[in-house]
Design an enzyme around this catalytic site. Sequence first.
Site: not given
Length: 363
Positions: A151, A176
């Site tokens: 990501s 995350y």
Amino acid sequence: MEQTNINFKNKTILITGAAGFIGSNLVRRLMELDGSMTIIGLDNLNDYYDVALKDHRLDQIDKLSAKHPEKKWIFLKGSISDKTFIDGVFKQYHPKIVVNLAAQAGVRYSITNPDAYIESNIIGFHNILEACRHSYEIYDGGVEHLVYASSSSVYGGNTKVPFATEDKVDNPVSLYAATKKSNELQAHAYSKLYNIPSTGLRFFTVYGPAGRPDMAYFGFTDKLRSGSDIEIYNYGNCKRDFTYVDDIVEGILRVMKSAPAKQIGTDNLPLAPYKVYNIGNNKPENLLDFVDILHQELIRAGVLPEDYDFESHKKLVPMQPGDVPVTYADTSALERDFGFKPKTSLREGLRKFAEWYKEYYHA
């Protein structure tokens, strides 16, 4: 240019997170390619967001599968965090290409539900790596290429833009992001130790039809349609490298076909066959411009009335914990190695989303 060293014909391809936004679009794209192949889709169908949307994506795959009898489509419900289940999938189906898209997504949700991220993103990915490792003992040739989702969040609060894969990414600003950086480290270790060709893809703000309802463009649409206010963070001083899902899928396909080469180092041990790429639009858009285009396209599609008072529903608010002010992808490596650069304009992509939203929700 990277050499294409993997042919999909007659191969078994495992895609985790197959009912997810990117995963379902990848499966559908594979269905449309020439030649026979077996596609194993795996998803736990959790209720992080509306499961009906995941069922809708799977229905679309089933309809496409019926038109392509040369493709064998198998869907399995289960979690990558279940080691016994994952080991069983590899032993039964012998996948040659593995695309791990299953993960707990979302920056803000990681603040309130951290356990879900450790279970799926760390333990789950470990189980995938272990299964890839043992594939070489179980079936001929084992896994030829592991492709996995990272990501843009790994760049954290980096102020140097555009973000390049060579940049230091040791200061995540959300759990995350930390799990995604951990995935890259885990993959490198296994690539080095067990000679597993692996490629990580840092996705930049993916959007499009049947996307994730927790993403800003989807949430904004729901709120505007209901007459609620939308909150634009950092008082609108945010930029995002929005990437249309078809561009993401095209990038994944090209990467899947080109596994990093296995090589032996001067110590007679394997060099890690490992790479990481950015997939972004290489064109960050101001969030205020983004919502203005979204508003226009929702009116055009008939989701909102022509006289909708957009300004009265727009609230500028401070930055939220875990968010970053800008994402901006340096995609030069992707362009150099695969001759690929995302091309869908923001207006074109949001138009397709608005038209889908109108049809799906009968708005």
